[in-house]
Design a protein around this motif. Structure first.
Motif, short mmCIF file in Angstrom:
data_model
loop_
_atom_site.label_atom_id
_atom_site.label_comp_id
_atom_site.label_asym_id
_atom_site.label_seq_id
_atom_site.Cartn_x
_atom_site.Cartn_y
_atom_site.Cartn_z
N LEU A 119 0.84 -1.20 0.00
CA LEU A 119 0.00 0.00 0.00
C LEU A 119 0.88 1.25 0.00
O LEU A 119 1.96 1.25 0.58
N HIS A 120 0.39 2.27 -0.66
CA HIS A 120 1.09 3.56 -0.64
C HIS A 120 0.16 4.60 -0.03
O HIS A 120 -1.05 4.48 -0.14
N ALA A 121 0.72 5.58 0.65
CA ALA A 121 -0.10 6.64 1.22
C ALA A 121 0.74 7.89 1.38
O ALA A 121 1.97 7.81 1.49
N ASP A 122 0.08 9.04 1.40
CA ASP A 122 0.80 10.27 1.73
C ASP A 122 1.19 10.23 3.20
O ASP A 122 2.31 10.51 3.57
N VAL A 123 0.20 9.87 4.02
CA VAL A 123 0.43 9.85 5.47
C VAL A 123 -0.08 8.52 6.04
O VAL A 123 -1.21 8.13 5.77
N ALA A 124 0.77 7.84 6.82
CA ALA A 124 0.30 6.69 7.56
C ALA A 124 0.23 7.09 9.02
O ALA A 124 1.20 7.64 9.56
N VAL A 125 -0.92 6.87 9.67
CA VAL A 125 -1.07 7.19 11.08
C VAL A 125 -1.15 5.86 11.82
O VAL A 125 -1.95 4.99 11.47
N TYR B 194 4.08 1.97 2.20
CA TYR B 194 5.07 2.99 1.84
C TYR B 194 4.44 4.38 1.99
O TYR B 194 3.78 4.86 1.08
N PRO B 195 4.59 5.01 3.16
CA PRO B 195 4.03 6.35 3.33
C PRO B 195 5.11 7.42 3.14
O PRO B 195 6.29 7.17 3.33
N LYS B 196 4.65 8.61 2.75
CA LYS B 196 5.60 9.72 2.65
C LYS B 196 5.87 10.31 4.04
O LYS B 196 6.96 10.77 4.34
N LYS B 197 4.81 10.32 4.86
CA LYS B 197 4.96 10.79 6.25
C LYS B 197 4.33 9.75 7.17
O LYS B 197 3.35 9.09 6.80
N ILE B 198 4.88 9.65 8.38
CA ILE B 198 4.33 8.72 9.37
C ILE B 198 4.00 9.51 10.63
O ILE B 198 4.83 10.29 11.11
N ILE B 199 2.79 9.34 11.14
CA ILE B 199 2.45 9.95 12.44
C ILE B 199 2.22 8.81 13.43
O ILE B 199 1.32 7.99 13.24
N VAL B 200 3.08 8.74 14.43
CA VAL B 200 2.97 7.66 15.42
C VAL B 200 2.14 8.17 16.59
O VAL B 200 2.50 9.15 17.25
N ALA B 201 1.01 7.51 16.82
CA ALA B 201 0.10 7.89 17.92
C ALA B 201 -0.29 6.63 18.66
O ALA B 201 -1.46 6.24 18.71
N THR B 202 0.73 5.97 19.21
CA THR B 202 0.53 4.63 19.78
C THR B 202 0.12 4.66 21.24
O THR B 202 -0.01 3.60 21.86
#
Lengths: 468, 394
Positions: free
Chosen positions: A113-119, A219-227
């Protein structure tokens, strides 16, 4: 042990089903998890420790500890607290380690999967980050290992404080509904029952995600980790007895599944979590014997403490639990008085079948540390955290943090951090953002942290940003 | 005469800095074991470790102990080492999770089979209890292994091979060394070494003088040696490894294949621990985990044992091999007087540490060793590589 009447909640339990536990038939409901159904049936020992074979019971309720590992339909080491129970399921307790399943048929599937942002994480911070990034035009993938989104919000029955913009006066469960509704009406791709197993560098950022038996390369361009965070444990003899449960675990049982975790409880910790959960326990019809707090003063809001006191619950400051005792499960605890952090006197016993620990949280940072983000130890934020700037970006470009995993606070600030991270990620991807909206978010965050109870995170964040 | 140390001790004392007879650089298994062996001989050693004990290759290795090598030096070293491991729990008073479940070394071709038979001949001539197994015998010995899936046509098996917990062995050596008077300095990186009359060890925190320096710095050995002008031919290579969730015992021996570059076993904790080599891995210090490894290891190990498809991987990590041109260690003196090397283990440092520590302590204190190690001296590379160890995995 199921709650039939509750002043705030009604429980949609779904159809009645039956499953087998160690060969015995157990009745349950389809919307319950294996561990919650067993607790409802009065079964306290869910597993045994590997080394000393000590009994272990329900503790965290969110798949972060290992005290509920059981063999389910032949598969060992299943986290039963996050596994939905099914009709005809065969559940067996493990005597320490599990047996290797015989089954050699195993169809593994792969996907990219591709994404701009993966949260990562669909709690208050993750939901807000995903909604915000998506609203600004980013293609967002929201990943959570639980069967339902909402994180800890779905068990917060209390009304939030703060101003109107911070959803003050609204119960956490209602805020969760609002956020989930926004997600539903957005283009966010929500991936549930999906655990992130690792961060890798494959020319760009790559997250390996496992959903059931499928391996997904994201494959994200940005990752936001909210674990989020995990419950702290307190060291005392008997702290692993079934019946010693984390405050979050207790909330999960009561407020999500409508199950009473015990009949009488000792609450350890008089911060906001300890006070609020004590009140929720009373709402669920459980006798709260007392709240003990090792500090010389109550840590939480006075209004929460006053509610408990009006109902006759003693709150003992400068007191702590010395040890828990019981045969196979909690039967009581010894309480001692502290003077300058030293035990004084012999103390006294309190008969309870539940000891609830509300002694703080630790940020869940594994994925950040594994990715190689710079770390810093900041006690005010709950321990080791990934260093991040005001936009919540870590030392690795394109990896963000938001919510409790950036430092322990509460849901209102988590949502605001999520918004800021979502906006910054979108902006850096080239999407247009409203400067005023960003400024407002920063202002809101500042306001939320301005009171006396925002002091700890405020100091913590300032330590991170290098200001005294 | 008590050799170098006693000689040096007669020279005048330095008042401005602390003094140690022997400075050991590297707090891995080799450094800690050596500190213990020196302490047993009454020699005052100081270990300098830049991280925590075992934070380098030791704590990252699979803990395997294999005697089935194809060069006499390696076979002899590990055979002697096994004798020490067998008594270690008693001698050091530690549970080291030692398990002699044996090593099953798989052959995948007739050519390999023939080579293995020769190895067995050599190993047996040296007194090692090792056997060649035909395909059917492998199934009998290890029923969980899918012999066809692994494409094995034969194997060798040695029951006294096994594995132990590297952290526990390191800690056992370190604690006993300290008990006997050694000093262990963790989070103390050696920044420089000056050689004058004595060695001056420079760290961020302090200076220390020593009569003897031993370089046991694993993949950093080359840099440490350069500090005194000694050139080592070693190159660092990353090797990756993983551990699964815990299970009741299902696998007795360690299974290895030189063709696939794989090794794995079940530790006493119940976890399956193993790794696989990447032939395209470039030289360089890198402890990042790769997705390539996770996929390669998973697809290969499940070909060997299909029911492992049901297992969850708990962790993966990477460590460094300190590799020499002939994949054999470098032990002994160097052209700088009293600067010794214990390095270049090429992936086998843990299993030979008990014996190399003993031999090095003999060399340092008595000036001679109870077992010949001349073949392993750094001098051998002047003549070019003569005999390369072929039994290397991971």
């Amino acid at each position: 042990m199921r709650i039939s009447e509750h002043p705030i909640l009604s429980f949609d339990r779904g159809k009645k089903i039956t499953f087998l536990f160690n060969g015995k038939k157990i009745s349950a409901y389809e919307n319950e998890t294996v561990a919650s159904a067993l607790t409802a049936a009065g079964i306290n020992v869910l597993s045994r420790s590997i080394k000393y074979n000590r009994p272990r019971g329900f503790f965290c309720g969110i798949g972060k500890c290992s005290s509920c590992l059981m063999t389910v339909d032949g598969v060992p080491n299943v986290k039963t607290c996050v596994t939905p129970v099914k009709d005809g399921m065969v559940v067996e307790s493990q005597d320490g380690k599990g047996n290797l399943p015989e089954n050699k048929e195993f169809k593994s599937k792969k996907e990219t999967l591709h994404a701009d942002v993966a949260v990562v994480g669909a709690g208050p911070a993750g939901l807000s980050a995903a909604i915000t990034a998506s609203k600004h035009g980013a293609d967002v993938l929201l990943i959570d290992e639980n069967p339902v989104a909402g994180g800890q919000l779905i068990k917060q029955t209390h009304k939030f404080f703060g101003s109107k913009e911070h959803k003050a006066g609204v119960r956490g469960i209602e805020i969760a509904k609002l956020l989930l509704n926004e997600i539903e009406n957005s283009n966010v791709n929500l991936l549930l029952n999906a655990g992130v197993i690792g961060y890798y560098k494959d020319n760009s950022h790559m997250l390996a995600v496992v959903q059931n038996s499928k391996l997904i390369k994201v494959y994200p361009k940005k990752i936001i980790v909210a674990t989020g965070a995990s419950e702290n444990m307190l060291a005392f003899p008997g702290n692993d007895l079934p019946g010693v449960v984390g405050a979050g675990g207790v909330q999960t049982l009561m407020n999500v599944y409508g199950i009473r975790p015990g009949n009488s409880v000792l609450m350890v910790g008089a911060g906001n979590v300890g006070l609020i959960v004590s009140y929720q326990l009373m709402q669920a019809g459980i006798n709260v014997k007392m709240v003990v707090e090792a500090l010389p003063k109550i840590g939480g809001y006075i209004v929460h403490a006053a509610k408990l006191r009006r109902l006759g619950v003693p709150i003992l400051t400068s007191h702590t639990v010395k040890n828990a005792y019981g045969n196979g499960r909690v039967e009581g605890a010894r309480i001692v008085k502290l003077e300058n952090w030293k035990e004084t006197g012999e103390g006294f016993d309190v008969d309870v079948d539940l000891i609830c620990l509300a002694v703080g949280l630790t940020p869940t940072c594994e994925i950040l540390f594994q990715a190689g983000c710079e770390t810093k130890y900041i006690p005010e934020l709950g321990g080791w955290v990934a260093r991040h700037d005001r936009n919540l970006e870590t030392s690795i470009k394109g990896i963000y943090v938001a919510g409790d995993c950036s430092g322990i606070e509460e849901a209102s600030t988590a949502m605001m951090e999520g918004r800021i991270a979502g906006m910054d990620a979108a902006e850096k991807l080239g999407f247009k953002i409203d400067e005023k909206e960003k400024k407002d978010a920063f202002e809101n965050l500042k306001t939320l942290r301005s009171g006396p109870f925002g002091e700890k995170p405020r100091i913590g964040k300032e330590k991170m940003w290098g200001r005294k | 005469m008590r050799g170098i140390v006693s000689e040096a001790n007669n020279s005048e004392a330095f008042s401005e800095a602390k003094m140690s007879d022997v400075a050991v650089i590297g707090g891995g298994i080799n450094g800690c074991a050596l500190a213990y062996e020196l302490a047993k001989k009454g020699v005052n050693a100081t270990v300098f470790e830049k991280g925590y004990l075992g934070s380098g290759a030791t704590g990252r290795c699979g803990g395997g102990i294999r005697q089935q090598f194809d060069t006499e030096d390696n076979i002899r070293l590990v055979m002697e080492s096994v004798k020490i491991f067998e008594k270690m729990e008693k001698e050091l008073g530690y549970d080291i999770e030692y398990d002699q479940g044996g090593y099953l070394v798989l052959a995948h071709s007739d050519e390999e089979k023939e080579r293995f038979k020769k190895n067995v001949e050599l190993q047996r001539s040296m007194g090692l209890g090792v056997n060649f197994l035909e395909k059917e015998e492998i199934k009998e010995l290890c029923p969980i292994l899918d012999v066809d899936g692994a494409k094995a046509v034969g194997a060798t098996f040695c029951q006294t091979d096994g594995h132990a917990n590297p952290f526990r062995v390191t800690e056992a050596y370190a604690k006993n060394a300290e008990r006997l008077g050694a000093e262990i300095k963790t989070f103390t990186e050696v920044k420089g070494i000056k050689k004058e009359k004595r060695f001056e060890i420079i760290t961020e925190k302090e200076k220390m003088f020593a009569d003897v320096v031993v370089n046991a710095a694993g993949c950093y050995s080359k840099q440490i040696a350069e500090m005194v002008g000694v050139k080592l031919p070693n190159k660092p290579y990353r090797h990756e490894i993983l551990a699964t969730e815990s299970l009741k015992p299902v696998l007795k021996p360690m299974i290895i294949s030189f063709m696939d570059g794989i090794y794995f076993c079940q530790h006493k904790t119940g976890q399956i621990v193993g790794g696989i080599g990447n032939p395209d891995e470039p030289s360089g210090i890198n402890t990042e985990s790769s997705f390539w490894f996770l996929e390669k290891m998973a697809s290969t190990i499940t070909r060997y044992i299909p029911s492992f498809k049901n297992l969850n991987v708990l962790r993966q990590w990477a460590g460094m091999y300190d590799v020499t041109p002939d994949a054999r260690p470098i032990l002994g003196k160097t052209n700088v007087k009293n600067f010794f090397v214990v390095c270049g283990f090429s992936g086998h440092g843990f299993m030979v540490a008990p014996v190399t520590a003993k031999l090095m302590s003999e060399l340092i204190v008595d000036g001679k060793t109870s077992m010949p190690i001349d073949n392993l001296s750094i001098e051998r590379f002047k003549k070019g590589v003569i005999r390369k160890e072929g039994a290397v995995v991971g």
